[in-house]
Structures are given as C-alpha cells and as structure tokens.
Design an enzyme around this catalytic site. Sequence first.
Site, mmCIF file in Angstrom:
data_model
loop_
_atom_site.group_PDB
_atom_site.id
_atom_site.type_symbol
_atom_site.label_atom_id
_atom_site.label_comp_id
_atom_site.label_asym_id
_atom_site.label_seq_id
_atom_site.Cartn_x
_atom_site.Cartn_y
_atom_site.Cartn_z
ATOM 1 N N ARG A 105 -11.201 -53.028 -66.855
ATOM 2 C CA ARG A 105 -10.916 -53.538 -65.535
ATOM 3 C C ARG A 105 -10.472 -52.367 -64.618
ATOM 4 O O ARG A 105 -9.400 -51.558 -64.728
ATOM 5 C CB ARG A 105 -9.714 -54.668 -65.302
ATOM 6 C CG ARG A 105 -10.264 -55.826 -65.696
ATOM 7 C CD ARG A 105 -9.724 -57.284 -65.026
ATOM 8 N NE ARG A 105 -8.002 -56.842 -65.365
ATOM 9 C CZ ARG A 105 -7.303 -57.957 -64.668
ATOM 10 N NH1 ARG A 105 -7.851 -58.828 -63.765
ATOM 11 N NH2 ARG A 105 -6.043 -57.730 -64.818
ATOM 12 N N THR A 109 -10.610 -52.069 -57.988
ATOM 13 C CA THR A 109 -11.599 -53.171 -57.679
ATOM 14 C C THR A 109 -11.506 -54.116 -58.732
ATOM 15 O O THR A 109 -12.121 -55.276 -58.155
ATOM 16 C CB THR A 109 -13.007 -52.633 -57.704
ATOM 17 O OG1 THR A 109 -13.058 -52.217 -59.086
ATOM 18 C CG2 THR A 109 -12.958 -51.386 -56.828
ATOM 19 N N ASP A 201 0.000 -59.237 -69.754
ATOM 20 C CA ASP A 201 -0.913 -58.636 -70.432
ATOM 21 C C ASP A 201 -1.159 -58.966 -71.906
ATOM 22 O O ASP A 201 -0.403 -58.356 -72.554
ATOM 23 C CB ASP A 201 -0.954 -56.964 -70.066
ATOM 24 C CG ASP A 201 -2.318 -56.273 -70.394
ATOM 25 O OD1 ASP A 201 -2.759 -56.337 -71.685
ATOM 26 O OD2 ASP A 201 -2.654 -55.481 -69.468
ATOM 27 N N ASP A 204 -1.518 -55.565 -74.365
ATOM 28 C CA ASP A 204 -0.233 -55.107 -74.305
ATOM 29 C C ASP A 204 0.553 -55.531 -75.354
ATOM 30 O O ASP A 204 1.334 -55.062 -76.177
ATOM 31 C CB ASP A 204 0.280 -54.701 -72.927
ATOM 32 C CG ASP A 204 -0.337 -53.495 -72.370
ATOM 33 O OD1 ASP A 204 -0.854 -52.702 -72.832
ATOM 34 O OD2 ASP A 204 -0.122 -53.266 -70.924
HETATM 35 N N1 URA Z 1 -5.820 -59.890 -68.405
HETATM 36 C C1 URA Z 1 -4.671 -60.127 -69.091
HETATM 37 O O1 URA Z 1 -4.306 -59.664 -70.309
HETATM 38 N N2 URA Z 1 -3.587 -60.978 -68.452
HETATM 39 C C2 URA Z 1 -3.852 -61.307 -67.509
HETATM 40 O O2 URA Z 1 -2.867 -62.330 -66.939
HETATM 41 C C3 URA Z 1 -5.065 -61.477 -66.692
HETATM 42 C C4 URA Z 1 -5.840 -60.536 -67.343
#
Ligand code: URA
Length: 210
Positions: A105, A109, A201, A204
């Site tokens: 991502r 943007t 995330d 992560d």
């Molecule tokens: N990707 C993620 O890992 N967590 C989110 O909340 C949104 C996208």
Amino acid sequence: MTAPVHHITHPLIQHKLTLMRQKDRSTNSFRRLLGEISMLMAYEVTRDMPTQMIEIETPLETMQAPVIDGKKTVFVSIMRAGAGFLDGMLNVVPGARIGHIGLYRDPKTLVAVEYYFKMPADMHERDAIVLDPMLATGNSAVAAVDRLKETRPKSIRFVCLLAAPEGLQHFQSAHPDVPVYTAAIDRQLDEHGYIVPGLGDAGDRLFGTK
Ligand code: URA
C-alpha cells in the site's frame, strides 16, 4: 446479483479473534491463533466444494465414497499477511496449490502497487481462494482479484479475518461475482486506512516486525 458476504460467527472463531485483537498478545500467540482460525474458516469456505465418488475397500466390503480433489484448489496469498492463513488452510486441504500476489500500500495514496505475481499452471481448471486477513480500503483486494481474473480461474472466493464496511462496499462493487468470507465486520476505517477497532497491522503482528 451480488455474491454474498459470509459472516462466520462460529463461537470458536469469535473467541480466538477476540484474543488476537488484544494489543499485548505475543507474536507467537497471534500467529498460532490465526492458524487455528484459518483451519476453522477453511471448513466454511470449502463447504460447497464438489466431491467425486471413488471405489474404496473398508475392512468389511467395497464401497463408493466421496473425495475432494484438493489439487484443483489454489490458495492465493496476498503478501505478506496472507501467509498467516496458509498453514491452517493447507492442514485442511493439503493437496492445494499456492499462488502469491505481492502488493504494497502506498502510504500516501493507499493505492495497491504490485511487485510479485506467481500462479500455478492451468489456472482455468482451478478454484481460487484468495487470502488476506484485512479487507480495509479494499484497494489491495480489488487489485489482486483484477490481476487474478486475467488467469481465468474457474471460480474465486475471497477470505479475510476482518473487513471494514468501506472495503466491503468497494470490493463488492468492483467484483460483485466474488463471495467474501469474513469473521468480523468492524466499525470503520481511520484516516490512515486502518480498521477500527481492528487489531492493528496484521503483517507486523504476525511477523513481529514492529
Ligand atoms: N492492514 C492491516 O494490517 N491492518 C489494518 O487495520 C488495515 C490494513
């Protein structure tokens, strides 16, 4: 007609998802829970898989019995968090093939940019099950399925752990033919494109990179 969103509310899945959301949960525990949820979700996602009859011998007699042709399934992992779904799904459908789509991502943007794409041969003979724990803006999911459709699989399903209403709407308007399987539909996206309340995330937390 738009394909359905399957909201999987099984108590075991909901319980494990609650544990995953907790911010102090260790990487090890987070990863193990996602593996367990994947196995349970695989049960729902494969519910209508076609079976074929084969002849087998029980200790008592010969019979015709149903089997699934797992080799006709391809799990498509959207890198990198999709990898967290793979082991659990493969426990249940060990003969499946695996494809990978690498998308990141753009942090400004939030648009999905492709950096890797590798699928098995003969995709037109396979049912594709796309795996990505978080359906947030929907940009990655839409881009992944756009790209996957170029290989003409027999069918496509999309599996996530959490979905944001915005992402679901985006995905369904781009790919109304693709059913979505999710364990939860959360409240909304925040200004950074994170699902809230969410779990943070997923990549992560899965790989311990934060
Ligand atoms: N990707 C993620 O890992 N967590 C989110 O909340 C949104 C996208």
